[in-house]
Design a protein around this motif. Structure first.
Motif, PDB file in Angstrom:
ATOM      1  N   ILE A  64       0.835  -1.215   0.000  1.00  0.00           N
ATOM      2  CA  ILE A  64       0.000   0.000   0.000  1.00  0.00           C
ATOM      3  C   ILE A  64       0.867   1.261   0.000  1.00  0.00           C
ATOM      4  O   ILE A  64       0.627   2.196  -0.773  1.00  0.00           O
ATOM      5  N   MET A  65       1.903   1.283   0.830  1.00  0.00           N
ATOM      6  CA  MET A  65       2.772   2.483   0.900  1.00  0.00           C
ATOM      7  C   MET A  65       3.467   2.714  -0.443  1.00  0.00           C
ATOM      8  O   MET A  65       3.643   3.858  -0.872  1.00  0.00           O
ATOM      9  N   THR A  66       3.871   1.640  -1.108  1.00  0.00           N
ATOM     10  CA  THR A  66       4.524   1.782  -2.421  1.00  0.00           C
ATOM     11  C   THR A  66       3.559   2.402  -3.423  1.00  0.00           C
ATOM     12  O   THR A  66       3.922   3.319  -4.172  1.00  0.00           O
ATOM     13  N   GLN A  67       2.322   1.909  -3.407  1.00  0.00           N
ATOM     14  CA  GLN A  67       1.317   2.468  -4.326  1.00  0.00           C
ATOM     15  C   GLN A  67       1.067   3.938  -4.009  1.00  0.00           C
ATOM     16  O   GLN A  67       0.886   4.742  -4.918  1.00  0.00           O
ATOM     17  N   LEU A  68       1.039   4.281  -2.720  1.00  0.00           N
ATOM     18  CA  LEU A  68       0.801   5.680  -2.347  1.00  0.00           C
ATOM     19  C   LEU A  68       1.986   6.553  -2.758  1.00  0.00           C
ATOM     20  O   LEU A  68       1.799   7.653  -3.286  1.00  0.00           O
ATOM     21  N   ASN A  69       3.210   6.071  -2.526  1.00  0.00           N
ATOM     22  CA  ASN A  69       4.392   6.821  -2.994  1.00  0.00           C
ATOM     23  C   ASN A  69       4.293   7.057  -4.501  1.00  0.00           C
ATOM     24  O   ASN A  69       4.640   8.131  -5.000  1.00  0.00           O
ATOM     25  N   ASN A  70       3.803   6.042  -5.227  1.00  0.00           N
ATOM     26  CA  ASN A  70       3.701   6.143  -6.694  1.00  0.00           C
ATOM     27  C   ASN A  70       2.700   7.198  -7.152  1.00  0.00           C
ATOM     28  O   ASN A  70       2.781   7.666  -8.284  1.00  0.00           O
ATOM     29  N   ILE A  71       1.730   7.532  -6.301  1.00  0.00           N
ATOM     30  CA  ILE A  71       0.809   8.613  -6.694  1.00  0.00           C
ATOM     31  C   ILE A  71       1.208   9.929  -5.999  1.00  0.00           C
ATOM     32  O   ILE A  71       0.387  10.828  -5.803  1.00  0.00           O
ATOM     33  N   SER A  72       2.483  10.006  -5.590  1.00  0.00           N
ATOM     34  CA  SER A  72       3.039  11.225  -4.965  1.00  0.00           C
ATOM     35  C   SER A  72       2.357  11.600  -3.660  1.00  0.00           C
ATOM     36  O   SER A  72       2.220  12.776  -3.344  1.00  0.00           O
ATOM     37  N   LEU A  73       1.915  10.590  -2.948  1.00  0.00           N
ATOM     38  CA  LEU A  73       1.431  10.815  -1.591  1.00  0.00           C
ATOM     39  C   LEU A  73       2.640  10.486  -0.716  1.00  0.00           C
ATOM     40  O   LEU A  73       3.073   9.325  -0.679  1.00  0.00           O
ATOM     41  N   PRO A  74       3.245  11.481  -0.059  1.00  0.00           N
ATOM     42  CA  PRO A  74       4.506  11.219   0.637  1.00  0.00           C
ATOM     43  C   PRO A  74       4.347  10.306   1.849  1.00  0.00           C
ATOM     44  O   PRO A  74       3.456  10.519   2.676  1.00  0.00           O
ATOM     45  N   THR A  75       5.190   9.290   1.928  1.00  0.00           N
ATOM     46  CA  THR A  75       5.153   8.362   3.069  1.00  0.00           C
ATOM     47  C   THR A  75       6.570   8.194   3.632  1.00  0.00           C
ATOM     48  O   THR A  75       7.557   8.565   2.994  1.00  0.00           O
ATOM     49  N   HIS A  76       6.640   7.573   4.796  1.00  0.00           N
ATOM     50  CA  HIS A  76       7.946   7.323   5.426  1.00  0.00           C
ATOM     51  C   HIS A  76       8.617   6.068   4.837  1.00  0.00           C
ATOM     52  O   HIS A  76       9.776   5.800   5.124  1.00  0.00           O
ATOM     53  N   PHE A  77       7.889   5.314   4.007  1.00  0.00           N
ATOM     54  CA  PHE A  77       8.371   3.999   3.553  1.00  0.00           C
ATOM     55  C   PHE A  77       9.502   4.129   2.524  1.00  0.00           C
ATOM     56  O   PHE A  77       9.382   4.854   1.543  1.00  0.00           O
ATOM     57  N   LEU A  78      10.587   3.410   2.736  1.00  0.00           N
ATOM     58  CA  LEU A  78      11.684   3.363   1.749  1.00  0.00           C
ATOM     59  C   LEU A  78      11.708   2.026   1.032  1.00  0.00           C
ATOM     60  O   LEU A  78      11.539   1.966  -0.168  1.00  0.00           O
ATOM     61  N   LYS A  79      11.918   0.932   1.784  1.00  0.00           N
ATOM     62  CA  LYS A  79      11.870  -0.386   1.145  1.00  0.00           C
ATOM     63  C   LYS A  79      11.725  -1.492   2.187  1.00  0.00           C
ATOM     64  O   LYS A  79      12.085  -1.307   3.348  1.00  0.00           O
ATOM     65  N   ARG A  80      11.205  -2.626   1.716  1.00  0.00           N
ATOM     66  CA  ARG A  80      11.128  -3.786   2.606  1.00  0.00           C
ATOM     67  C   ARG A  80      12.487  -4.455   2.613  1.00  0.00           C
ATOM     68  O   ARG A  80      13.134  -4.576   1.574  1.00  0.00           O
ATOM     69  N   LEU A  81      12.935  -4.863   3.806  1.00  0.00           N
ATOM     70  CA  LEU A  81      14.265  -5.465   3.926  1.00  0.00           C
ATOM     71  C   LEU A  81      14.187  -6.986   3.941  1.00  0.00           C
ATOM     72  O   LEU A  81      15.028  -7.664   3.373  1.00  0.00           O
ATOM     73  N   ASN A  82      13.190  -7.511   4.624  1.00  0.00           N
ATOM     74  CA  ASN A  82      13.004  -8.964   4.725  1.00  0.00           C
ATOM     75  C   ASN A  82      11.575  -9.203   5.168  1.00  0.00           C
ATOM     76  O   ASN A  82      10.757  -8.289   5.102  1.00  0.00           O
ATOM     77  N   MET A  83      11.272 -10.409   5.603  1.00  0.00           N
ATOM     78  CA  MET A  83       9.874 -10.745   5.859  1.00  0.00           C
ATOM     79  C   MET A  83       9.238  -9.958   7.008  1.00  0.00           C
ATOM     80  O   MET A  83       8.023  -9.831   7.062  1.00  0.00           O
TER      81      MET A  83
END
Ligand code: UDP
Length: 253
Positions: A57-76
């Motif tokens: 969800i955060m990735t999709q929101l970043n993609n529509i220029s809704l700023p989030t704190h999410f950078l990337k998933r590291l592991n499970m």
């Protein structure tokens, strides 16, 4: 990636220092709590599913220029996030009456609301996160009027986006809770979406059967909590099936 010092441990997540200044690692636990910590359980695989669903969800929101704190998933169980100063508000957005609003205002659970409604709760476990108004928020300096305006605009955008995303996979977005943080970038400060968006923080009902696919299964002792979360992940295309094997293999990490 090496984790730094533990910074904070909440009910469902732990925050560690990240590898670079200005980053943190967010670890998703299997712990479930409800009714302000009175009810507790460990639900095998819940943290793994919430990590994946929130990432999606955060990735999709970043993609529509809704700023989030999410950078990337590291592991499970872990994701790399930007360090923010959390604004002490739980921001709730509702489309359909359920939970506390149904009780508080005597509205039948499941009734559509006349329009989407945003509520603010003051984040204070000792007080049970009381409902507050914009007057309280500005008077006690929890957030500025500008921040409240930004939060309302972002929350309504998230609501529109998620309503469509879930409707596309046969799920009704009844309500959800989000949190925001202040991201300091040099002289600038920006309001960004923080925390998580997962079945722990949303009410999700199957559009045809009305089956609950969220944390209410835990709150109301309906059973099958992680199966329901896995079903949400499967419908969103995040995992392939609900057979459990994949979730169990997630759990090994
Ligand atoms: N919610 C949450 N954390 C909280 C309180 C609420 O994630 O501490 C979510 C909850 O899952 C639901 C929405 O916010 O999706 C509205 O919750 P409500 O106010 O109805 O409270 P509840 O019925 O959970 O007490």
């Amino acid at each position: 990636m090496a984790k730094g010092r533990k910074i904070y441990e909440g009910k469902a997540k732990i925050l560690y220092e990240g590898p670079e200044p200005g980053t943190l690692i967010q670890y998703f636990k299997d712990d479930a709590t409800a009714f302000n910590n009175e009810k507790r359980a460990v639900l095998d695989g819940k943290g793994v599913l919430n990590n994946r669903i929130s990432e999606f969800i955060m990735t999709q929101l970043n993609n529509i220029s809704l700023p989030t704190h999410f950078l990337k998933r590291l592991n499970m169980r872990e994701q790399l996030i930007k360090e923010v100063e959390i604004i002490p508000l739980e921001v709730i957005c509702r489309n359909v009456a359920a939970g506390s609003i149904a009780k508080r205002l005597g509205i039948e659970e499941g009734a559509a609301l006349p329009r989407s409604i945003i509520e603010f709760c003051y984040k204070k476990d000792e007080l049970g996160d009381p409902l507050v108004s914009e007057e309280h928020i500005t008077a006690f300096n929890w957030a500025t009027s500008q921040e409240i305006d930004d939060i309302i605009a972002m929350t309504l955008r998230i609501n529109d986006f998620l309503t469509g995303l879930f409707a596309g996979v046969g799920i009704k977005l009844v309500d959800f809770k989000v949190e925001y943080g202040r991201l300091y970038e040099g002289e600038m400060v920006r309001t960004v979406l923080a925390d998580e968006i997962s079945p722990d923080s949303c009410r999700l009902w199957d559009m045809t059967t009305g089956e609950k696919l969220d944390k209410d299964r835990f709150r109301r002792d309906l059973g099958g909590v992680t199966d329901a979360y896995a079903e949400v992940a499967r419908r969103l295309g995040i995992i392939k099936d609900t057979a459990g094997a994949e979730i169990l293999s997630f759990n090994q990490e």
